[in-house]
Design an enzyme around this catalytic site. Structure first.
Site, short mmCIF file in Angstrom:
data_model
loop_
_atom_site.label_atom_id
_atom_site.label_comp_id
_atom_site.label_asym_id
_atom_site.label_seq_id
_atom_site.Cartn_x
_atom_site.Cartn_y
_atom_site.Cartn_z
N LYS A 90 4.15 -4.45 -4.99
CA LYS A 90 4.99 -3.40 -5.64
C LYS A 90 6.26 -3.60 -5.74
O LYS A 90 7.08 -3.80 -6.88
CB LYS A 90 4.73 -2.05 -5.24
CG LYS A 90 3.58 -1.26 -5.49
CD LYS A 90 3.70 0.44 -5.27
CE LYS A 90 3.95 0.45 -3.63
NZ LYS A 90 2.83 0.18 -2.96
N ARG A 103 0.79 -12.24 7.44
CA ARG A 103 2.36 -12.10 7.58
C ARG A 103 2.72 -12.43 9.01
O ARG A 103 2.10 -12.01 10.19
CB ARG A 103 3.05 -10.76 7.24
CG ARG A 103 3.03 -10.51 5.73
CD ARG A 103 3.39 -9.07 5.45
NE ARG A 103 3.41 -8.55 4.25
CZ ARG A 103 3.66 -7.39 3.84
NH1 ARG A 103 3.87 -6.52 4.51
NH2 ARG A 103 3.72 -7.22 2.32
N ARG A 161 3.75 -8.33 13.31
CA ARG A 161 4.08 -7.31 13.40
C ARG A 161 3.08 -6.14 13.76
O ARG A 161 1.94 -6.14 12.95
CB ARG A 161 5.04 -6.31 12.23
CG ARG A 161 6.50 -7.28 12.18
CD ARG A 161 7.14 -6.27 11.17
NE ARG A 161 6.24 -6.13 9.92
CZ ARG A 161 6.64 -5.18 9.03
NH1 ARG A 161 7.31 -4.47 9.06
NH2 ARG A 161 5.77 -5.15 7.89
N ARG A 204 -3.95 1.52 7.16
CA ARG A 204 -2.81 1.65 6.29
C ARG A 204 -3.62 1.63 4.79
O ARG A 204 -3.11 2.57 3.86
CB ARG A 204 -1.97 0.52 6.02
CG ARG A 204 -0.88 0.40 7.19
CD ARG A 204 -0.21 -0.76 7.57
NE ARG A 204 0.83 -1.07 6.21
CZ ARG A 204 1.55 -2.29 5.98
NH1 ARG A 204 1.13 -3.37 6.74
NH2 ARG A 204 2.12 -2.49 4.99
#
Ligand SMILES: [Zn+2]
Length: 214
Positions: A15, A129, A162, A173
């Site tokens: 987004k 990531r 992370r 999430r």
């Protein structure tokens, strides 16, 4: 009239990246919720000062304060401008409220861009990531790997995953997204404002699809 375009999509759908890229090309203003908060706090607006008291206490900023911040932002936007909202509204109640706030500020929600990505792709994007704990540089094992595996190109520190990007957190999430934000998609679909975009490709291709849809 001021125009609002809402960007929707799961974590990892891209987004923020798409909104920023299309805003840069069209002259629209990209408003991420985080940046809106930081900006209002930095400028010391009434809603910003109120938000700061919650943030300083380590508490979430309540919706009422967020709404006042959106109102301030819409009121200050020049007539004829377009704002891309990224991160707001997050649930159906906020989506309804945005309609009211817009009407009060001579603005309309023109479109809601839904970035569609399969769950498998989201898990791959988020799970790949890696972050440098020392300098903050971000990497991805597939799409943006460091020159030496596990080592930061810029400062040589060992890269970490992370907490937000660990498999168990990713599942949570995505579940939170399904529960709260996915209904917002239905809200805009019923209003005839939804633009579904295939966001499985590279960022520049997604941005081009979004620009063409608006
Ligand atoms: Zn580094």
């Amino acid at each position: 009239m001021k125009k609002i375009v809402v960007f929707l999509g799961a974590p990892g759908a891209g987004k923020g990246t798409a909104a920023a890229a299309v805003a840069a090309r069209t002259g629209a203003r990209h408003v991420s919720t985080g940046a809106m908060l930081r900006d209002a706090v930095a400028r010391g607006t009434p809603a910003g000062l109120e938000a700061k008291s919650f943030m300083d206490a380590g508490a979430l900023v309540p919706d009422e304060v967020l709404y006042r911040m959106v109102s301030e932002l819409l009121a200050a936007a020049p007539d004829g401008s377009t704002l891309f909202f990224d991160g707001f509204p997050r649930n159906s109640a906020q989506a309804e409220k945005l309609g009211e706030l817009a009407a009060a500020a001579a603005a309309t929600v023109d479109a809601a861009v839904m970035l569609d990505v399969s769950e498998a792709t989201l898990v791959e994007r988020l799970g790949g990531r890696r972050t440098c704990p020392k300098c903050g540089a971000g990497y991805h094992v597939k799409s943006l790997p460091p020159k030496v595996e596990g080592v930061c190109d810029k400062c040589g520190a060992a890269l970490v995953t992370r907490a937000d990007d660990r498999p168990e957190t990713i599942a949570n999430r995505l579940a939170v997204y399904e529960r709260s934000t996915a209904p917002v998609v239905g809200f805009y679909e019923r209003a005839g404002l939804l633009k579904r975009i295939d966001a499985s490709g590279p960022a520049d291709a997604v941005a081009a699809l979004v620009e063409a849809a608006l």
